[in-house]
Design a protein around this motif. Structure first.
Motif, short mmCIF file in Angstrom:
data_model
loop_
_atom_site.label_atom_id
_atom_site.label_comp_id
_atom_site.label_asym_id
_atom_site.label_seq_id
_atom_site.Cartn_x
_atom_site.Cartn_y
_atom_site.Cartn_z
N ALA A 97 -9.34 3.63 -12.40
CA ALA A 97 -9.37 3.65 -10.95
C ALA A 97 -8.24 3.99 -10.31
N THR A 98 -7.91 3.67 -9.13
CA THR A 98 -6.60 3.63 -8.47
C THR A 98 -6.34 2.47 -7.52
N GLY A 99 -5.21 2.51 -6.83
CA GLY A 99 -4.94 1.48 -6.18
C GLY A 99 -6.06 0.74 -5.12
N THR A 100 -6.69 1.80 -4.25
CA THR A 100 -7.82 1.44 -3.59
C THR A 100 -8.91 0.76 -4.29
N GLY A 101 -9.26 1.03 -5.76
CA GLY A 101 -10.22 0.18 -6.34
C GLY A 101 -9.66 -0.93 -6.60
N MET A 102 -8.39 -1.35 -6.66
CA MET A 102 -7.94 -2.65 -7.13
C MET A 102 -7.84 -3.51 -6.10
N TRP A 103 -7.91 -3.00 -4.67
CA TRP A 103 -7.98 -3.93 -3.42
C TRP A 103 -9.46 -4.40 -3.57
N GLU A 104 -10.48 -3.64 -3.92
CA GLU A 104 -11.89 -3.87 -4.00
C GLU A 104 -12.00 -5.00 -5.20
N GLN B 247 -0.71 2.29 7.59
CA GLN B 247 -1.94 2.87 7.28
C GLN B 247 -2.48 2.06 6.16
N PHE B 248 -1.52 1.67 5.31
CA PHE B 248 -2.06 0.99 3.99
C PHE B 248 -2.77 -0.41 4.22
N SER B 249 -1.91 -1.20 4.93
CA SER B 249 -2.38 -2.46 5.31
C SER B 249 -3.54 -2.26 6.25
N VAL C 181 -1.49 -8.99 2.16
CA VAL C 181 -0.21 -8.56 2.32
C VAL C 181 0.09 -7.16 1.59
N VAL C 182 0.63 -6.29 2.28
CA VAL C 182 1.09 -4.99 1.49
C VAL C 182 2.76 -5.15 1.39
N HIS C 183 2.98 -5.27 0.32
CA HIS C 183 4.29 -5.31 -0.10
C HIS C 183 5.23 -4.49 0.48
N ASN C 184 4.97 -3.08 0.22
CA ASN C 184 5.77 -1.93 0.56
C ASN C 184 4.78 -1.12 1.19
N GLU C 185 4.84 -1.04 2.54
CA GLU C 185 3.90 -0.21 3.36
C GLU C 185 4.45 1.17 3.30
N THR C 186 3.86 2.07 2.54
CA THR C 186 4.27 3.13 2.14
C THR C 186 4.33 4.29 3.49
N ALA C 187 3.38 3.90 4.22
CA ALA C 187 3.19 4.72 5.57
C ALA C 187 4.16 4.67 6.43
N VAL D 297 -1.33 -9.41 -2.93
CA VAL D 297 -0.41 -8.47 -2.56
C VAL D 297 -0.70 -6.98 -3.23
N ASP D 298 -0.66 -6.21 -2.09
CA ASP D 298 -0.92 -4.53 -2.41
C ASP D 298 0.71 -4.41 -2.80
N GLY D 299 0.79 -4.13 -4.38
CA GLY D 299 2.07 -3.45 -4.78
C GLY D 299 2.13 -2.23 -5.34
N VAL D 300 1.18 -1.47 -4.71
CA VAL D 300 0.97 -0.14 -5.17
C VAL D 300 2.21 0.54 -5.39
N SER D 301 3.00 0.67 -3.94
CA SER D 301 4.56 1.52 -4.22
C SER D 301 5.56 0.54 -4.28
N SER D 302 5.47 -0.53 -5.10
CA SER D 302 6.48 -1.47 -5.49
C SER D 302 6.42 -1.71 -6.91
N SER E 262 -1.47 3.71 -10.84
CA SER E 262 -0.55 4.31 -11.84
C SER E 262 0.39 5.47 -11.48
N GLN E 263 0.18 5.95 -10.52
CA GLN E 263 0.82 7.34 -9.94
C GLN E 263 2.03 7.06 -9.16
N LYS E 264 2.63 5.70 -8.90
CA LYS E 264 3.85 5.75 -8.20
C LYS E 264 4.71 5.19 -9.16
N GLY E 265 5.06 3.75 -9.20
CA GLY E 265 6.19 3.63 -9.99
C GLY E 265 6.17 3.58 -11.35
C1 LIG Z 1 -0.70 4.78 -2.46
C2 LIG Z 1 -1.02 3.52 -1.87
C3 LIG Z 1 -2.45 3.00 -1.92
C4 LIG Z 1 -3.61 3.59 -2.39
O1 LIG Z 1 -3.65 3.96 -3.64
P1 LIG Z 1 -4.81 5.07 -4.33
O2 LIG Z 1 -4.16 4.93 -5.61
O3 LIG Z 1 -4.49 6.14 -3.58
O4 LIG Z 1 -6.10 4.37 -4.11
C5 LIG Z 1 -2.38 1.57 -1.52
N1 LIG Z 1 -1.59 0.87 -1.02
C6 LIG Z 1 -0.20 1.60 -0.93
C7 LIG Z 1 0.79 0.72 -0.42
C8 LIG Z 1 0.10 2.81 -1.33
O5 LIG Z 1 1.27 3.13 -1.30
#
Ligand SMILES: *Cc1c(COP(=O)(O)O)cnc(C)c1O
Length: 411
Positions: free
Chosen positions: A62-69, A89-91, A138-144, A169-174, A194-197
């Motif tokens: 999946a991706t980060g979005t899937g992990m929210w779900e 945007q991510f929060s 909470v989004v840890h690192n707001e990538t937007a 905690v959304d840690g997708v970009s942290s 998987s596609q960030k850190g």
């Molecule tokens: C990239 C990102 C997402 C989205 O993740 P996807 O892997 O594109 O689904 C969610 N939250 C943050 C903070 C991001 O940087």
């Protein structure tokens, strides 16, 4: 276009050759007797990166979005109330996910460029004497916006209010690039991809789940199939998955975990900080400002750079891509056109970043920002990195020293 594409969006990030090579494999039977060796080696190391000993990590295709779900469906019931804070945007999308799943989301809206307000969270939780909020999102690192929030302070706010809500905690970009301490901060659901850190292609959703959150599964009534932690728990115990895992990416993950742990997580965080400081020196030299409204919120993984009134950030990005083969991050949502972003996370070093800074500088001049002095950003960043070097010797160099061999020059 000849030469390399310079990938400086904050995700997907550059995939190191080591990881690419590790993924270059034939397929195999994921039900074979030898397969479990791979996942069973991954889970404990994933815990190290989340910095948890208590929690359980899960790996989904999946991706980060899937992990929210996944985080929400395993812990909530239809109509449950959660508290969320929105500053980018991510929060915003995390909240949208919760709403679409049928949760009632109480939103603390903040100006984009600010981070989570522990004070406001505490106030809301204190007022919730019946403990109706099941979670705090909470989004840890707001990538937007390039804003990092203080998760330890959010934890403290929840504890001060003596509230049993889970901390999502959304840690997708942290995770894997910024300091992230799941146990110490009492994070119940640590969400990443998987596609960030992790320096991998997109395709794996990674989540760390506390025992407290796992216990909620019993009462959580939201429908779940693919993302049911229960199926993973059963299969993962013996090193298998309930469905076909993303084999290639698992081999890549094995390698990226090795790379992160060889460098040392504290060194990884320090490298990201040092690289980010150089980028910020460049931005200052350009006379531009960050979207982050205060230095305490500066993100070490992405800088969102405001373009002056009358200059469309999207034009800078388009020029960089067309003319210089440089991919910069776009302004999202409210910030569309108002900024461009330089991602500085993952497999990066100073000279790679100087390419991005030079390309941004040239593109800005191309779109009419003639106030940008040629070479100013490159000069400021390079002087920072030259003088301010606190770089650790590369791990290979360290072990060579130990063995009494001449160490190769540290980066
Ligand atoms: C990239 C990102 C997402 C989205 O993740 P996807 O892997 O594109 O689904 C969610 N939250 C943050 C903070 C991001 O940087």
């Amino acid at each position: 276009m000849p030469g390399r594409n310079f990938l400086f969006v904050p995700g997907p990030t550059n995939v190191p050759d080591r990881v690419l090579n590790a993924m270059h494999r034939a397929m195999e039977d994921h039900r074979s007797p030898v397969f479990p060796k791979l996942p069973l080696s991954i889970f404990p190391d994933l815990k190290k990166v989340f910095r948890t000993t208590e929690g359980q990590p899960f790996v989904f295709a999946a991706t980060g979005t899937g992990m929210w779900e996944a985080a929400l469906v395993n812990t909530c019931s239809p109509g449950d109330k959660v508290l969320a804070t929105r500053y980018g945007q991510f929060s915003h999308l995390f909240i949208d996910c919760a709403q679409r799943l049928g949760l009632q989301v109480d939103i603390i809206d903040l100006p984009w460029g600010e981070g989570a307000s522990p004070e406001k969270i505490e106030e809301k939780l204190r007022a919730d004497t019946k403990h109706e909020y099941k979670g705090v999102l909470v989004v840890h690192n707001e990538t937007a916006t390039g804003v990092t929030s203080n998760i330890a302070a959010v934890r403290k706010a929840i504890d001060n209010a003596n509230h049993p809500a889970l901390l999502y905690v959304d840690g997708v970009s942290s995770v894997g690039s910024l300091e992230f301490r799941m146990d110490e901060w009492g994070v119940d659901l640590a969400i990443t991809g998987s596609q960030k850190g992790f320096m991998l292609p997109a395709g794996l959703g990674l989540i760390g789940v506390s025992q407290k959150a796992l216990a909620r599964r019993e009462s959580a009534k939201l429908p779940r199939v693919f993302f049911d932690f229960g199926d993973q728990i059963k299969a993962n115990a013996t090193g298998y998955f309930p469905y076909t895992p993303a084999l290639t990416l698992l081999y890549g993950l094995r390698e990226s975990l090795d790379m992160l742990l060889e460098e040392g997580l504290d060194n990884v965080y320090a490298r990201h900080h040092r690289l980010a400081e150089g980028v910020r020196a460049a931005i200052k030299a350009w006379g531009l400002s960050l979207c982050a409204k205060e230095p305490k919120w500066n993100s070490d993984t992405v800088s969102a750079i405001m373009t002056p009134a009358g200059v469309d950030g999207a034009q800078v990005i388009a020029t960089a891509f067309k003319k210089y083969n440089l991919a910069l991050g776009a302004g999202l949502g409210q910030m569309a056109g108002k900024l461009f972003r330089i991602g500085h996370l993952g497999d990066l070093n100073e000279l790679m970043l100087l390419g991005a800074i030079a390309g941004a500088e040239m593109s800005m001049r191309d779109v009419g920002m003639t106030q940008i002095v040629p070479g100013s950003g490159v000069g400021a960043a390079s002087e920072y990195w030259r003088g301010g070097s606190t770089a650790q010797p590369a791990p290979a160099a360290k072990s060579a020293e130990k063995r009494g061999e001449p160490a190769v020059a540290a980066r």
